[in-house]
Design an enzyme around this catalytic site. Structure first.
Site, PDB file in Angstrom:
ATOM      1  N   GLU A 175      -6.015   1.134  16.291  1.00 24.06           N
ATOM      2  CA  GLU A 175      -6.867   1.838  15.320  1.00 24.06           C
ATOM      3  C   GLU A 175      -7.834   0.836  14.700  1.00 24.06           C
ATOM      4  OE1 GLU A 175      -4.420   3.918  12.504  1.00 24.06           O
ATOM      5  OE2 GLU A 175      -3.367   5.004  14.097  1.00 24.06           O
ATOM      6  N   GLN A 186     -13.252 -37.634  42.883  1.00 26.21           N
ATOM      7  CA  GLN A 186     -11.933 -37.511  42.262  1.00 26.21           C
ATOM      8  C   GLN A 186     -11.942 -36.661  40.991  1.00 26.21           C
ATOM      9  OE1 GLN A 186     -10.436 -41.551  42.034  1.00 26.21           O
ATOM     10  NE2 GLN A 186      -9.501 -41.359  44.058  1.00 26.21           N
ATOM     11  N   GLU A 211      -3.334  -5.464  24.751  1.00 24.01           N
ATOM     12  CA  GLU A 211      -1.867  -5.387  24.922  1.00 24.01           C
ATOM     13  C   GLU A 211      -1.142  -6.540  24.218  1.00 24.01           C
ATOM     14  OE1 GLU A 211      -0.303  -4.036  28.694  1.00 24.01           O
ATOM     15  OE2 GLU A 211      -2.245  -3.124  29.147  1.00 24.01           O
ATOM     16  N   THR A 239      -2.470  -9.840  21.481  1.00 23.03           N
ATOM     17  CA  THR A 239      -3.236 -11.085  21.608  1.00 23.03           C
ATOM     18  C   THR A 239      -2.306 -12.256  21.953  1.00 23.03           C
ATOM     19  OG1 THR A 239      -2.882 -11.584  19.287  1.00 23.03           O
ATOM     20  CG2 THR A 239      -4.873 -10.339  19.821  1.00 23.03           C
TER      21      THR A 239
END
Ligand code: COS
Length: 395
Positions: A139, A289, A374, A376
């Site tokens: 919300e 490298q 879903e 943090t």
């Protein structure tokens, strides 16, 4: 060609290995051509997302989102299969992964807690791609703090009447069904919430206000104005809403980690292909490298993420129904690591890495939301610490 040696790990059965090969071939053949054009307008986003759902339905892959008694493939949700599917789709298209994930996340509350009637209504259509579900939890004033949500559902005779506003709702405006979490007030906080299955064409539901985000996905605000549903639309019992939401997230957080893993693998593949071809100072980049060090770090992060994701999935499938700790670890690590891997890939590409539409640039936009939705990364840390402290106290 992405590394496939992880499939030999003991987390998998031969059926998973076979499945991984099949979905991989199908995605290259059927999803890659659909994903060539990244949608721009809302109409294009909706059209492509629905096209992915139709293709996934026609290919039979959505049957993995639903138990066999209701048109699915397997007796109960198999998180390893969901993770393998998301990882594979994410390597090719963030939106195709999203389309698959929503068929699972949006219907899982009904799979896990619904009545037989609710399952009959929703699940067979989810399995074919005929119906799109949505999971309406967040919300404007309560994202992380689910227990503080304020959308209300008040009992009125044989009905409940829902009022208030949700936001960040995936599949918003294109969903046929919404699982809506609302305050029914049995107790304060987390114990006073319930879940409801609301049809998308309910006149009290308005999902027309869209939200545009950096990686195009169907997303909207959902407003409820005297939205009337029968009491039989409740998913789980009165006051069970928090448990319904968290149990669903326990399954799907591991799969968010799997999607991040797919993005990271693609970034690593792209970076290696670029570094072995691009020349500078008379050598290919891969002979330097400093570039090798980056590639090594990226490869370690990919394998570490895969270990955590498939550990969580295997645990949920074979050992325990509640995998709050394992799922939180998988999501936290895999999404944060993928962000770093993709950033390194962009760096290796140099200027080409920030050109709109090249795969690493798309991945750079796609990954960001996974560290937020879903739960943090910060919430995952709270969950992991809470579980670790509780386990230590319980001895
Ligand atoms: N499975 C089943 N039950 C669970 C659960 C889970 N994974 N997690 C918590 N519960 C239960 C607890 O056992 C507790 O029950 P009792 O009251 O009977 O003891 C109840 O739910 C409340 O748990 P807790 O006190 O831990 O809840 P908090 O309000 O402290 O919230 C966090 C915990 C912050 C971790 C939770 O709100 C959360 O995960 N937030 C992120 C939400 C999110 O992902 N938002 C994004 C929306 S989806 S895109």
């Amino acid at each position: 060609m992405s590394d496939k040696t992880f499939l030999q790990w003991p987390f998998f059965d031969d059926a998973h290995r076979d499945y991984a090969g099949k979905i991989d071939a199908w995605v290259s053949e059927s999803i890659a051509p659909l994903a060539e054009h990244e949608p721009e307008t809302i109409v294009e986003v909706d059209t492509q997302s629905k096209a992915f759902v139709s293709a996934l339905g026609a290919g039979g892959w959505l049957k993995n989102c639903v138990p066999s008694a209701y048109g699915g493939n397997i007796e109960k949700l198999d998180v390893r299969t969901l993770c393998l599917t998301r990882e594979t789709l994410a390597r090719t298209s963030g939106l195709a992964d999203f389309a698959f994930a929503m068929q699972g996340l949006g219907s899982a509350p009904v799979t896990l807690f619904g009545t037989d009637e609710q399952k009959q209504l929703l699940l067979p259509k989810v399995a074919t791609g005929e119906a799109l579900p949505a999971f309406a939890l967040s919300e404007p004033a309560s994202g992380s703090d689910v227990a503080a949500l304020s959308v209300s559902a008040k009992r009125d005779g044989e009905d409940y009447v829902i009022n208030g506003e949700k936001t960040w709702i995936s599949n918003g405006n294109i969903a046929d069904y919404y699982v809506v979490f609302a305050r029914t007030g049995e107790a304060p906080g987390a114990r006073g919430l319930s879940a409801f299955l609301v049809e998308g064409d309910n006149p009290g539901l308005d999902a027309s206000e869209r939200i545009k985000v950096i990686a195009p996905h169907p997303l909207s605000r959902v407003k409820f104005t005297d939205c009337r549903v029968p009491a039989t639309a409740m998913v789980g019992g009165p006051g069970d809403g928090f448990k319904v939401a968290m149990s669903t997230l326990d399954v799907f957080r591991s799969t968010v980690g799997a999607a991040a893993l797919g993005f990271a693998r693609r970034a690593l593949d792209e970076a290696i292909a670029w570094a072995t071809n691009r020349e500078a100072f008379g050598s290919t980049l891969s002979e330097f490298q400093l570039i090798q060090a980056k590639i090594a770090d990226m490869a370690v992060k990919v394998d570490a993420a895969a270990l955590l994701v498939y550990r969580a999935a295997w645990t949920r499938d074979t050992v325990a129904d509640r995998v709050t700790r394992e799922a939180a670890m998988a999501k936290l690590y895999a999404t944060d690591a993928a962000q770093e891997v993709i950033d390194d890939a962009v760096q290796i590409f140099g200027g080409m890495g920030v050109v709109s539409g090249v795969p690493v640039e798309q991945l750079y936009r796609e990954i960001r939301a996974l560290r937020i939705y879903e739960g943090t990364s910060e919430i995952q840390k709270l969950v992991i610490a809470g579980q670790a402290i509780k386990a230590a106290q319980e001895g």
